[in-house]
Design an enzyme around this catalytic site. Structure first.
Site, short mmCIF file in Angstrom:
data_model
loop_
_atom_site.label_atom_id
_atom_site.label_comp_id
_atom_site.label_asym_id
_atom_site.label_seq_id
_atom_site.Cartn_x
_atom_site.Cartn_y
_atom_site.Cartn_z
N HIS A 265 -14.27 -37.54 12.50
CA HIS A 265 -13.56 -36.35 12.03
C HIS A 265 -12.67 -36.75 10.86
O HIS A 265 -12.09 -37.83 10.88
CB HIS A 265 -12.72 -35.75 13.16
CG HIS A 265 -12.29 -34.35 12.90
ND1 HIS A 265 -11.20 -34.04 12.14
CD2 HIS A 265 -12.83 -33.17 13.29
CE1 HIS A 265 -11.07 -32.73 12.08
NE2 HIS A 265 -12.05 -32.17 12.77
N ASP A 319 -17.61 -30.76 18.44
CA ASP A 319 -19.02 -30.36 18.49
C ASP A 319 -19.85 -31.21 19.43
O ASP A 319 -21.01 -30.88 19.70
CB ASP A 319 -19.64 -30.43 17.09
CG ASP A 319 -19.04 -29.40 16.17
OD1 ASP A 319 -18.84 -28.27 16.63
OD2 ASP A 319 -18.75 -29.73 15.01
N1 COA Z 1 -21.54 -42.02 12.80
C1 COA Z 1 -21.55 -43.26 12.29
N2 COA Z 1 -20.64 -43.70 11.40
C2 COA Z 1 -19.70 -42.85 11.03
C3 COA Z 1 -19.63 -41.53 11.54
C4 COA Z 1 -20.60 -41.13 12.45
N3 COA Z 1 -20.59 -39.91 12.97
N4 COA Z 1 -18.58 -40.89 10.98
C5 COA Z 1 -18.01 -41.76 10.14
N5 COA Z 1 -18.69 -42.94 10.16
C6 COA Z 1 -18.37 -44.14 9.39
C7 COA Z 1 -18.92 -44.01 7.98
O1 COA Z 1 -20.23 -44.49 7.88
C8 COA Z 1 -17.93 -44.83 7.21
O2 COA Z 1 -18.25 -46.18 7.42
P1 COA Z 1 -17.97 -47.29 6.28
O3 COA Z 1 -16.49 -47.28 6.06
O4 COA Z 1 -18.51 -48.52 6.89
O5 COA Z 1 -18.74 -46.80 5.08
C9 COA Z 1 -16.60 -44.54 7.89
O6 COA Z 1 -16.95 -44.20 9.23
C10 COA Z 1 -15.82 -43.37 7.28
O7 COA Z 1 -16.69 -42.25 7.23
P2 COA Z 1 -16.55 -40.99 6.24
O8 COA Z 1 -17.82 -40.23 6.22
O9 COA Z 1 -15.98 -41.46 4.95
O10 COA Z 1 -15.48 -40.15 6.98
P3 COA Z 1 -15.04 -38.68 6.58
O11 COA Z 1 -13.67 -38.51 7.08
O12 COA Z 1 -15.32 -38.38 5.16
O13 COA Z 1 -16.08 -37.78 7.40
C11 COA Z 1 -17.09 -36.53 9.07
C12 COA Z 1 -15.78 -37.14 8.56
C13 COA Z 1 -16.76 -35.59 10.22
C14 COA Z 1 -17.77 -35.70 7.97
C15 COA Z 1 -18.02 -37.67 9.54
O14 COA Z 1 -17.40 -38.39 10.58
C16 COA Z 1 -19.38 -37.15 9.98
O15 COA Z 1 -20.26 -36.92 9.15
N6 COA Z 1 -19.59 -36.94 11.33
C17 COA Z 1 -20.84 -36.45 11.82
C18 COA Z 1 -20.97 -34.93 11.62
C19 COA Z 1 -20.07 -34.13 12.52
O16 COA Z 1 -20.04 -34.33 13.72
N7 COA Z 1 -19.34 -33.18 11.91
C20 COA Z 1 -18.48 -32.28 12.64
C21 COA Z 1 -17.05 -32.54 12.35
S1 COA Z 1 -16.00 -31.53 13.36
#
Ligand code: COA
Length: 382
Positions: A265, A319
């Protein structure tokens, strides 16, 4: 000092930028705290109802007994939608996404109440009650239209969530199902300046009516980066197919640098407090109605995720468990995000009322990256 020197820096996605002052909700992502009007979400999930929570979000305080009764009566008396709206829904394509249908239907609701709400405080409140009540009726009609079924008339002797399930299925829901949806709606009702709530505030700030503001917010909520993740969690659990395979599937996915749906998140770096509450709900539902393989798979994924991603602050979000619960309740997958919407509308309208109390139109600036004084080349010479 030059304009260049005084200009605030460009922040992609406005990440961390304070774009509003609000008393509606509060999130502390480091400590896993979510509050509505200062009250912890766990307490509301345990003890409140959707109607009481909606009152809290709109009016800023818990209602007294007669205030709650008055609000519940107002919602009930607003449940029936105009027949023209049902005719419009009947003309929608059956296979269109219900989120697009809901956005359209809420915008259309505004056609019957033109310009209400923008300038008159009482009208704003009346519109807020109408939207919270009627959006549930509209979604139930949209869902039935997808099945080729006629809409079901709302009942005035049922609470909001139970009545929604009645309108969806044409039968009175079991108490556990009504309570489960009620709690899920409390958990989804507000989450500060997420993209859709911010959209609502931006549209409101132009003094557009609340129907336009909420409809725009729903358009934003429908995007896969926002409200759509709950559907994708189920796709993932189905792909895994068997709890015994969860660990290997997970390790393989991590190896391939895949994002695991329902984990992580932008704000929370601990387990989302709503995920705790939803899991508790899931356990209650599965104890009463029997568990499902998908839930068992989710539990296995959570275990291995805690080991592998927990140290990076990645834990289940809201979710992660909601889809397994809704599926067990017999709700089709395409309705997960719109159901999120009919709950979040209480938060949107809390923010709408707050925005209108002390409004200033949103008008940020941009950093222009294009050319200047470019030639106009005549058509024949290009
Ligand atoms: N699975 C695996 N790795 C994950 C992850 C996940 N669900 N969420 C984050 N990471 C990892 C990323 O690969 C990244 O790793 P790195 O530093 O080695 O490159 C690190 O954690 C940071 O991720 P990032 O995408 O930059 O975080 P964010 O704050 O921009 O994104 C979300 C947050 C929610 C978009 C992201 O966690 C995600 O896509 N989750 C899955 C979709 C989801 O459930 N969305 C609903 C949110 S309520």
């Amino acid at each position: 000092m030059s304009e260049q020197a005084t200009r605030p820096p460009f922040v992609p996605g406005l990440a961390g930028v304070i774009a509003a002052q609000s008393r509606v909700g509060f999130v502390d992502g480091e400590n896993g705290i979510l509050e509505y009007r200062g009250i912890r979400i766990e307490k509301l999930a345990e003890r409140s109802t959707f109607e009481e929570t909606a009152y809290l979000l709109l009016y800023g305080k818990l209602p007294k007994r007669d205030e709650l009764r008055g609000f519940e009566e107002s919602l009930k008396s607003n449940r029936e939608v105009r027949p023209e709206l049902l005719e419009m829904i009947a003309a929608f394509p059956r296979d269109g996404h219900p989120m697009a249908a809901l956005q359209t239907a809420v915008a259309a609701l505004g056609l019957y109440y033109p310009r209400t709400g923008a300038t008159d405080v009482n009208e704003r409140i009346v519109s807020a009650h109408r939207i919270i009540a009627q959006i549930a009726t509209l979604l139930a009609a949209i869902a039935r239209r997808r099945q080729g079924l006629e809409p079901v008339t709302p009942r005035n002797d049922l609470p909001h969530a139970a009545n929604f399930l009645w309108m969806l299925n044409g039968e009175e829901p079991a108490a556990i199902l009504a309570r489960t949806l009620d709690v899920a709606m409390v958990l989804h009702a507000e989450h500060t300046q997420n993209a859709s709530t911010f959209t609502c505030r931006v549209v409101s700030s132009t003094e557009a009516d609340p129907y336009a503001s909420v409809s725009a917010a729903l358009g934003s909520l429908g995007g896969p980066l926002h409200g759509g993740a709950n559907e994708r969690v189920l796709d993932m659990l189905e792909e895994i197919g068997d709890a015994a395979k969860a660990k290997n599937w997970f390790l393989d996915a991590l190896e391939k640098k895949k994002k695991i749906m329902g984990l992580g998140h932008r704000v929370y770096h601990v387990k989302d407090p709503r995920a705790f509450a939803l899991q508790k709900l899931a356990v209650e539902v599965f104890e009463e109605l029997g568990s499902t393989e998908l839930y068992d798979i989710a539990v296995e994924v959570e275990k291995i995720a805690a080991e592998k991603l927990g140290p990076k602050g990645i834990f289940p979000n809201v979710d992660f468990f909601s889809g397994t619960v809704y599926l067990k309740m017999g709700i089709e997958r395409a309705l997960f995000t719109p159901i999120f919407g009919i709950a979040r509308v209480a938060g949107y309208l809390g923010h709408y009322l707050e925005q209108m109390e002390d409004n200033r139109i949103f008008r940020p600036r941009q950093e222009y990256l294009g050319p200047h004084d470019a030639p106009y080349v005549p058509l024949g010479e290009r």
